[in-house]
Write a protein that holds these residues in place. Structure first.
Motif, mmCIF file in Angstrom:
data_model
loop_
_atom_site.group_PDB
_atom_site.id
_atom_site.type_symbol
_atom_site.label_atom_id
_atom_site.label_comp_id
_atom_site.label_asym_id
_atom_site.label_seq_id
_atom_site.Cartn_x
_atom_site.Cartn_y
_atom_site.Cartn_z
ATOM 1 N N ASP A 242 -3.475 6.922 11.696
ATOM 2 C CA ASP A 242 -2.742 6.998 10.435
ATOM 3 C C ASP A 242 -3.469 7.845 9.390
ATOM 4 O O ASP A 242 -2.869 8.284 8.415
ATOM 5 C CB ASP A 242 -2.469 5.590 9.895
ATOM 6 C CG ASP A 242 -3.730 4.766 9.743
ATOM 7 O OD1 ASP A 242 -4.761 5.129 10.350
ATOM 8 O OD2 ASP A 242 -3.681 3.753 9.032
ATOM 9 N N LYS A 243 -4.754 8.099 9.594
ATOM 10 C CA LYS A 243 -5.546 8.907 8.664
ATOM 11 C C LYS A 243 -5.800 10.315 9.193
ATOM 12 O O LYS A 243 -6.658 11.017 8.690
ATOM 13 C CB LYS A 243 -6.874 8.222 8.373
ATOM 14 C CG LYS A 243 -6.711 6.892 7.667
ATOM 15 C CD LYS A 243 -8.045 6.279 7.371
ATOM 16 C CE LYS A 243 -7.869 4.960 6.654
ATOM 17 N NZ LYS A 243 -9.153 4.330 6.338
ATOM 18 N N GLY A 244 -5.098 10.701 10.231
ATOM 19 C CA GLY A 244 -5.318 12.019 10.828
ATOM 20 C C GLY A 244 -6.036 11.892 12.153
ATOM 21 O O GLY A 244 -6.165 10.801 12.719
ATOM 22 N N LYS A 245 -6.541 13.001 12.669
ATOM 23 C CA LYS A 245 -7.254 12.987 13.946
ATOM 24 C C LYS A 245 -8.664 12.415 13.751
ATOM 25 O O LYS A 245 -9.366 12.805 12.819
ATOM 26 C CB LYS A 245 -7.347 14.391 14.537
ATOM 27 C CG LYS A 245 -6.074 14.864 15.181
ATOM 28 C CD LYS A 245 -6.334 16.115 15.982
ATOM 29 C CE LYS A 245 -5.131 16.429 16.841
ATOM 30 N NZ LYS A 245 -5.406 17.531 17.752
ATOM 31 N N VAL A 246 -9.046 11.504 14.646
ATOM 32 C CA VAL A 246 -10.375 10.900 14.595
ATOM 33 C C VAL A 246 -11.016 10.971 15.969
ATOM 34 O O VAL A 246 -10.340 11.136 16.983
ATOM 35 C CB VAL A 246 -10.325 9.421 14.125
ATOM 36 C CG1 VAL A 246 -9.852 9.316 12.692
ATOM 37 C CG2 VAL A 246 -9.461 8.600 15.034
ATOM 38 N N ARG B 43 -13.344 10.984 11.110
ATOM 39 C CA ARG B 43 -12.292 11.976 11.283
ATOM 40 C C ARG B 43 -12.902 13.264 11.811
ATOM 41 O O ARG B 43 -14.081 13.538 11.637
ATOM 42 C CB ARG B 43 -11.588 12.236 9.950
ATOM 43 C CG ARG B 43 -10.780 11.052 9.502
ATOM 44 C CD ARG B 43 -9.987 11.276 8.262
ATOM 45 N NE ARG B 43 -10.132 12.604 7.668
ATOM 46 C CZ ARG B 43 -9.696 12.918 6.467
ATOM 47 N NH1 ARG B 43 -9.116 12.012 5.721
ATOM 48 N NH2 ARG B 43 -9.849 14.127 5.982
ATOM 49 N N ILE B 44 -12.072 14.073 12.425
ATOM 50 C CA ILE B 44 -12.550 15.322 13.022
ATOM 51 C C ILE B 44 -13.079 16.274 11.956
ATOM 52 O O ILE B 44 -14.054 16.991 12.186
ATOM 53 C CB ILE B 44 -11.419 15.981 13.850
ATOM 54 C CG1 ILE B 44 -11.142 15.099 15.062
ATOM 55 C CG2 ILE B 44 -11.785 17.380 14.281
ATOM 56 C CD1 ILE B 44 -10.008 15.560 15.916
ATOM 57 N N ASP B 45 -12.482 16.246 10.766
ATOM 58 C CA ASP B 45 -12.926 17.149 9.700
ATOM 59 C C ASP B 45 -13.994 16.519 8.804
ATOM 60 O O ASP B 45 -14.275 17.025 7.724
ATOM 61 C CB ASP B 45 -11.723 17.616 8.875
ATOM 62 C CG ASP B 45 -10.968 16.460 8.227
ATOM 63 O OD1 ASP B 45 -11.274 15.295 8.539
ATOM 64 O OD2 ASP B 45 -10.061 16.733 7.415
#
Length: 185
Positions: free
Chosen positions: A132-136, A104-106
Motif C-alpha cells: 500500500d506504500k509502494g514497492k518494498v 521501500r525500494i526508493d
C-alpha cells in the motif's frame, strides 16, 4: 537415546518387503520420546510436585519456541528425582520460511544497507513486492530444521535455569544439595 531410536527404526526392514520403501515410509512417521530425569539429594515434599510441573512447563515451552509439536508431556517427582516424559516429538525440527518486510525500494541507501545487514542477505537476494506504500523489499529466508537431539541439547540448560529462577526455595535447596546427575534418554 534419540539417535539409537532412529537407527533401530531404520533396521526394522522385514524380509519380503522392499527395504527402500519400508525405510522411507518409516522415516516420515518416526517420532521420538524425551525422558529427562534429574537426580538430586532430598527435595522437600512440599516442593516436589511444583518443581516437576515447572520443569515440564519450562521444557515444553522451549520446545514449542523451537517449532516442535508433541503429543503429550507428563511430569513425575520423588524425594530424589524430577522426571519429565514427552511423547510424539518429531525426529527433526520442521523447516520454516521467514519473510521480513524491508524498506521501500526508493529508501535511502543507508536504510537498505541496514536491512541487508540485519537479514544477512545481498541486495540481489531480496524480492520486490507491491504494498500500500509502494514497492518494498522483502527478505525470504528458508531455515532448514535440525535434528531434535541437537536442539534439545541447546534448550535444556535454559530450561533448567528457568526452574531455578522460578522456585527460590528449590534453588536454595539445590545449591546446598546440588543435582547429582541428569539422565537424558
Amino acid at each position: 537415546t534419540l539417535l539409537a531410536f532412529e537407527r533401530s527404526q531404520k533396521a526394522v526392514a522385514k524380509p519380503g518387503l522392499k527395504a527402500r520403501g519400508q525405510i522411507k515410509s518409516r522415516r516420515r512417521r518416526v517420532v521420538a520420546e524425551l525422558l529427562l530425569e534429574l537426580l538430586s539429594e532430598e527435595i522437600p515434599a512440599r516442593m516436589q510436585r511444583r518443581a516437576a510441573s515447572d520443569l515440564e512447563r519450562a521444557v515444553a515451552d522451549r520446545l514449542k519456541d523451537a517449532r516442535f509439536e508433541f503429543a503429550t508431556s507428563r511430569s513425575y517427582s520423588t524425594p530424589r528425582r524430577l522426571t519429565i516424559f514427552i511423547e510424539g516429538l518429531p525426529v527433526d525440527q520442521p523447516d520454516v520460511t521467514i519473510e521480513r518486510k524491508g524498506p521501500r525500494i526508493d529508501a535511502p541507501d543507508k536504510a537498505i544497507q541496514g536491512f541487508l545487514a540485519s537479514v544477512g542477505l545481498a541486495r540481489e537476494q531480496l524480492e520486490e513486492r507491491e504494498s500500500d506504500k509502494g514497492k518494498v523489499f522483502y527478505a525470504v529466508i528458508a531455515q532448514q530444521g535440525r535434528a531434535t537431539a541437537a536442539v534439545i541439547e541447546e534448550i535444556l540448560p535454559d530450561a533448567l535455569a528457568a526452574i531455578g529462577d522460578k522456585l527460590k526455595a528449590l534453588e536454595a535447596t539445590l545449591a546446598s544439595e546440588p543435582i547429582a546427575n541428569a539422565v537424558l534418554a
